[in-house]
Structures are given as C-alpha cells and as structure tokens.
Design a protein around this motif. Structure first.
Motif: not given
Ligand SMILES: [Mg+2]
Ligand SMILES: Nc1ncnc2c1ncn2[C@@H]1O[C@H](COP(=O)(O)OP(=O)(O)OP(=O)(O)O)[C@@H](O)[C@H]1O
Length: 249
Positions: A62, A189-190
C-alpha cells in the motif's frame, strides 16, 4: 518467465514507460525509532499495462501504491511522469496532478455516507473549482457522474446512498468516482478484498473491461492469487523490496 527487469528497464523507461518509481525508500518515525518500510524500490509501468502487486501483510504494497499515486511522498527516490519528478511537487501542484493522472479504488470504498452515489462520483470533478465556476461546474459534474455510473452498470442506483447499496455496488460507485476525471491510471488497493467471491469476480471483470475500453493502465495490490493471474505482469514484494516479477505468457 521470471525476470528481474528493474535494472533492464532503466534505460528504456523514459520512452515507453508511463510512470516509474525510481530507487524509492520510505521511512516512518515511531518515537525515536526510524522504521524503513520501502528499501530502494524500482518499478516502471507501461501505458495500458495491468500490473499486480502481491506480498505478505506489512511488505509495503500500500505504501508503494500511495507513493506511486503521489498520495504520499518518498523519503528518498523519485516518481517520474513525463520526465518530471512529480513526487517533488509542492502540495497544490501534487494534488492537481494527482486528481487528473490517477483514479484510486480502495478495499473499503471510502464513500461519503450522506451523499448519493451520483454525488459521490461527482466529487473529484468538483475539486479545485472556484466560486465563480461552481454552479456550472456542479451541473456538468453531475451529468458526467451519471454517464460514468452508466458505464459501471449502476444508472438505476444514482440516488441511492452508500448504505442502500450492496458491497459490490459500492465498489462500482468507487470505480466510477475513480474514472470521472478520465485518469491515465487506476491504482487499486485490494479492490476485491472485502467482497464475496462472486462480487469480487464481477469487480475484477469490470476493471478489466474498463481498462480495455478506456485504454487505462491498471495497478492492483492484491492478496488473491486468482486476481493476480489476470495481470500482464506480477510483482512480489517482501520487507519493503520487490523480490520477484513474472510476466504472463
Ligand atoms: Mg495494504
Ligand atoms: N503511518 C505509518 N506510520 C508508521 N508505520 C507505518 C505507517 N503506515 C504503514 N506503516 C508500516 O509500514 C509497513 C508497510 O505497510 P503497508 O500498509 O504498506 O503494508 P501492506 O503490504 O500494504 O500490508 P497489508 O497487506 O496488510 O495491507 C507496515 O509494517 C506498517 O506497519
């Protein structure tokens, strides 16, 4: 085919690479201690590429995505776009560039609860509008928002607030919001991390379709190997470093 092409790309990156993170390190200070979470990362992304970033929790995925999207600044190193180090810009210039260059999609959507889907999506198109252009700008942003919601299959949900939407629908709203300024890159991010398998697959299919249709570059952090399988190139991180890369045959 496994390859370590960070060094190999160095000569060519300013030509065919859209963006490159160069020798980036990131430190956080915790009291008197310095915590180094990125250690000399080199990563160049081609225009139109779909790149996934995998690695264990705490590896720095991240942090790297935030630095690439100039949401955060590196302690050392550069983020090069069109031969400029955009990471070195001052706050205002960085915010302006970020808003046009990148669209962000996060695991937990980050929608404002009191706004409708249409208003949430319109927000990035309103950023930086002065008082004089506000009224006309708002009308145009809401119109654009409608058409982007249509693109993600949610034209029937424009007036819904986030709590009146399913998880998959909320993520579609977040994707529409990321797209409203026609960014060159989507940084995710995910994006499927909070969804059940079926909704996650729908979101991934949608991102892949949008990337084709809009010719957008896609960088996606994921813990899901099946998601990463769809990428053109997979990057693996560990302890703040890129430790491996593989390209889809
Ligand atoms: Mg992360
Ligand atoms: N603001 C901060 N202050 C101090 N340490 C931080 C901060 N943000 C992140 N870290 C630390 O930096 C490291 C990398 O964090 P990061 O969020 O990039 O990991 P990640 O690979 O995305 O992990 P996950 O898969 O769990 O999301 C972690 O050890 C984390 O605790």
């Amino acid at each position: 085919m496994i390859e370590n092409n960070a060094k190999k790309n160095r000569g060519a990156r300013h030509n065919d690479m859209l963006i490159s993170v160069e020798n980036v390190s990131k430190d956080y200070r915790i009291g008197r201690h310095r915590l180094r979470v990125l250690r000399g990362v080199d990563l160049a992304v081609k225009g139109g590429e779909f790149l996934s970033i995998e690695g264990p929790s705490g590896a720095g995925k991240s942090t790297l995505l935030h630095i690439m999207g100039i949401l955060d600044t590196p302690t050392e190193g550069a983020v090069i776009y069109e031969q400029e180090n955009i990471a070195s810009f001052g706050d205002r210039k960085r915010a302006y560039r970020r808003n046009r260059l990148f669209g962000f999609v996060f695991q937990f959507y980050h929608l404002l609860p009191d706004l409708t889907a249409q208003e949430n999506v319109a927000l990035p198109a309103l950023a930086g509008l002065g008082i004089q252009r506000w009224r006309r700008g708002r009308k145009e942003a809401l119109q654009k928002s409608r058409s982007v919601l249509d693109l993600v299959g949610l034209s029937e949900r424009c007036r819904h607030r986030p709590t009146q939407l399913s998880g998959g629908e909320r993520q579609r709203v977040a994707i529409a919001r990321a797209l409203i300024n026609k960014p060159r890159m989507l940084l995710c991010d995910e994006p499927t991390g909070n969804l059940d398998t079926a909704s996650g697959t729908e979101i991934l299919d949608l991102l892949c379709r949008l990337r084709e249709e809009l010719n957008t570059t896609l960088v996606m952090v994921t813990h899901d190997a099946k998601v990463a399988e769809r990428a053109d190139r997979k990057v693996f991180m560990k302890d703040g470093r890129i430790v491996n890369q593989s390209r889809r045959q």
